[in-house]
Motif scaffolding. Structure first.
Motif, mmCIF file in Angstrom:
data_model
loop_
_atom_site.group_PDB
_atom_site.id
_atom_site.type_symbol
_atom_site.label_atom_id
_atom_site.label_comp_id
_atom_site.label_asym_id
_atom_site.label_seq_id
_atom_site.Cartn_x
_atom_site.Cartn_y
_atom_site.Cartn_z
ATOM 1 N N ARG A 227 35.459 53.315 42.490
ATOM 2 C CA ARG A 227 35.343 52.057 43.224
ATOM 3 C C ARG A 227 33.928 51.863 43.771
ATOM 4 N N ARG A 231 31.559 48.732 42.912
ATOM 5 C CA ARG A 231 30.963 47.903 43.958
ATOM 6 C C ARG A 231 29.452 47.800 43.776
ATOM 7 N N GLY A 234 28.478 45.038 41.606
ATOM 8 C CA GLY A 234 28.721 43.674 42.081
ATOM 9 C C GLY A 234 30.169 43.268 42.117
ATOM 10 N N VAL A 235 31.097 44.181 41.783
ATOM 11 C CA VAL A 235 32.524 43.853 41.813
ATOM 12 C C VAL A 235 32.978 43.790 43.267
ATOM 13 N N THR A 236 33.644 42.703 43.636
ATOM 14 C CA THR A 236 34.117 42.537 45.012
ATOM 15 C C THR A 236 35.414 43.310 45.212
ATOM 16 N N PRO A 237 35.736 43.683 46.455
ATOM 17 C CA PRO A 237 36.985 44.406 46.719
ATOM 18 C C PRO A 237 38.209 43.661 46.222
ATOM 19 N N ALA A 238 38.183 42.326 46.257
ATOM 20 C CA ALA A 238 39.336 41.540 45.811
ATOM 21 C C ALA A 238 39.548 41.661 44.303
ATOM 22 N N ASP A 239 38.469 41.901 43.573
ATOM 23 C CA ASP A 239 38.570 41.975 42.108
ATOM 24 C C ASP A 239 38.659 43.410 41.618
ATOM 25 N N MET A 240 38.700 44.380 42.508
ATOM 26 C CA MET A 240 38.624 45.780 42.114
ATOM 27 C C MET A 240 39.775 46.190 41.206
#
Length: 261
Positions: A227, A231, A234-240
């Motif tokens: 994770r 991150r 650029g991956v957001t927590p909502a899209d993880m």
């Protein structure tokens, strides 16, 4: 810049470079030169230091150059080497357990076993021809060109391969060419049983390849580290969660074996 600050040119500073020069000069028996006399050698060294050699060209089994000498026009020199065979070299490397010498060569090293198989070993292995009137076996100009070749070998061991008629790719290809040979006509017709030569040249049937169990490497990764890496891209927590699912789907597609093959 004064002459005292100009670096002195060197040649035959490495094992392979020295061995090449020894053959050219006729020192392979460990005694004094029998092909090139000391007068020729001394003057050729000065020609090398003063850069009298022009248009040096290195090719498979052949070296050519022009050398400024005592006349107005330069003399043309050709060195012709007795070339080696890549297949024979790799076969001998394999027999001596020294195939790893090829990997050493990629690191810029000069492995001893490989050198003993590629380097010229006697005067007849290198023929020299020059347009100068000197009738010596090794004239000053031929020696000067040989010193330039030795300097190139010092800089890159691959130069030796080139002038001896081969290259690293040919040797690697030959080392990897272990074409299976069937032991019987039935094996040859089968087309399924892999056969290879063992160390002593006899045929040996290889065991079947293992069938590994199916796995998903994502499940073996440290979740926190994965994770954090996502991150950082650029991956957001909502899209993880969705991104991890997409990675798993991508892996399945990469390892999927087509049914029509």
């Amino acid at each position: 810049m004064s002459r005292g600050t100009v670096p002195v040119r060197g040649y035959a500073l490495t094992r392979w470079g020295r061995a090449f020069v020894d053959v050219v000069e006729g020192r392979t028996d460990g005694n004094s030169p029998t092909v090139a006399d000391s007068r020729h050698i001394t003057k050729a060294r000065r020609y090398f230091r003063d850069r009298h050699v022009r248009r040096l060209s290195l090719g498979p089994g052949r070296v050519s150059a022009s050398v400024d000498g005592s006349q107005l026009d330069p003399f043309d020199v050709i060195l012709t080497m007795r070339v080696v065979d890549a297949g024979t070299v790799t076969q001998l490397l394999r027999a001596q357990g020294a195939v790893d010498d090829l990997m050493s060569l990629t690191r810029g090293e000069q492995p001893a076993t490989l050198g003993s198989l590629i380097l010229p070993t006697e005067t007849a292995d290198i023929a020299s021809d020059c347009t100068c009137p000197d009738g010596a076996v090794r004239c000053i100009h031929a020696l000067a060109v040989a010193y330039e070749v030795a300097a190139e070998i010092d800089r890159s061991p691959l130069t030796l391969l080139s002038v001896m008629g081969t290259d690293l790719k040919s040797l690697l290809d030959a080392a990897g060419d272990r074409t299976p040979r069937p032991t019987t006509e039935a094996d040859a017709d089968d087309g399924q049983t892999p056969v290879t030569d063992d160390f002593f040249g006899g045929a040996m049937i290889l065991p079947p390849l293992p069938t590994p169990s199916r796995m998903n490497p994502l499940t073996d990764l440290d979740g926190t580290a994965l994770r954090a890496a996502l991150r950082a891209t650029g991956v957001t927590p909502a899209d993880m969660a969705e991104t991890i699912d997409e990675l798993g789907d991508l892996y399945d597609r990469l390892v999927e074996v087509p049914t029509d093959v």
